[in-house]
Design a protein around this motif. Sequence first.
Motif, short mmCIF file in Angstrom:
data_model
loop_
_atom_site.label_atom_id
_atom_site.label_comp_id
_atom_site.label_asym_id
_atom_site.label_seq_id
_atom_site.Cartn_x
_atom_site.Cartn_y
_atom_site.Cartn_z
N UNK A 1 6.91 14.59 -1.43
CA UNK A 1 5.51 14.79 -0.37
C UNK A 1 4.42 15.31 -0.78
N UNK A 2 2.76 14.74 -0.40
CA UNK A 2 1.73 14.97 -0.91
C UNK A 2 2.10 16.46 -1.47
N UNK A 141 -5.46 10.08 -0.96
CA UNK A 141 -4.36 10.85 -0.43
C UNK A 141 -2.82 11.72 0.15
N UNK A 142 -3.66 10.49 1.29
CA UNK A 142 -1.94 10.70 2.30
C UNK A 142 -2.74 11.25 3.29
N UNK A 143 -4.32 11.08 3.70
CA UNK A 143 -4.62 11.85 4.87
C UNK A 143 -4.82 10.36 5.81
N UNK A 166 9.78 12.29 5.75
CA UNK A 166 8.71 11.40 5.27
C UNK A 166 7.65 10.87 6.54
N UNK A 167 6.97 10.97 5.86
CA UNK A 167 5.31 9.80 7.07
C UNK A 167 5.17 8.90 6.95
N UNK A 188 -0.93 16.19 5.56
CA UNK A 188 -0.20 14.25 4.73
C UNK A 188 0.75 13.58 5.29
N UNK A 189 0.45 12.11 4.57
CA UNK A 189 1.12 11.09 4.88
C UNK A 189 1.73 10.98 3.63
N UNK A 190 3.57 10.46 3.28
CA UNK A 190 3.88 10.34 1.91
C UNK A 190 3.24 9.31 1.19
N UNK A 191 3.88 8.12 2.23
CA UNK A 191 3.36 6.65 1.76
C UNK A 191 2.57 6.05 3.45
#
Length: 214
Positions: A1-2, A141-143, A166-167, A188-191
């Motif tokens: 997770x971010x 950063x996943x944003x 996870x997203x 935030x996104x993970x990947x």
Amino acid sequence: MPATDETLPPDPVPGPAKPDLRRSALSCRAGVPAADRQTFAEQLAVRGVDLARRAMAHTVALYWPIGDEADPRLLLQALDYHEFTTLLPVTVGRGQPLVFRKWKWGQPLVEGPMRIPEPSPRLPEARPDMLFVPLAAFDRRGFRIGYGAGHYDATLQKLRATRAVPAIGIGFACQEIGRVPHEPHDQPLDIIMTERETIDCSIAFSDPPDRNDA
């Protein structure tokens, strides 16, 4: 997770506003050639299944593409073929969490309140173990920047209140920007998966704070 918002340093200087960043990224996305779109859709069908297996997910939520979004429909078919339970979102209201209903390839769709195809209300609801998420722009950063309605931030906040979910963002490399302005409610996104690479957003927080935002 971010990393969560509490662990993030503040943005050092104000940058362009989200609407301006969104317009620029969407303009770039519109210029992606049809052949590159098809190639990416085929890649997603392989890479996305691999991610779902690695996450040990059982129920996987995707989205029905609109306009010139990256197309996850081959991935949806591949997940169904490999016996994952596939879900599509249903819009409830602006800023409200999405509802997810089970949907298999070939079942009918109905037009939702935002004129996006959605599963029939007669199909059962389910909670996703993993989400593939559309986006207008993103950073490492996943944003993400979406379309301004806040559906996915509210959805992820609700899902993650009880356990890690996870997203995975799906977009083209040209939609990447240096830094997305983030607010406390942003999830935030993970990947992030692009046609060029799969970005693990958790490692981006080790970058120096003066990372080039160009």
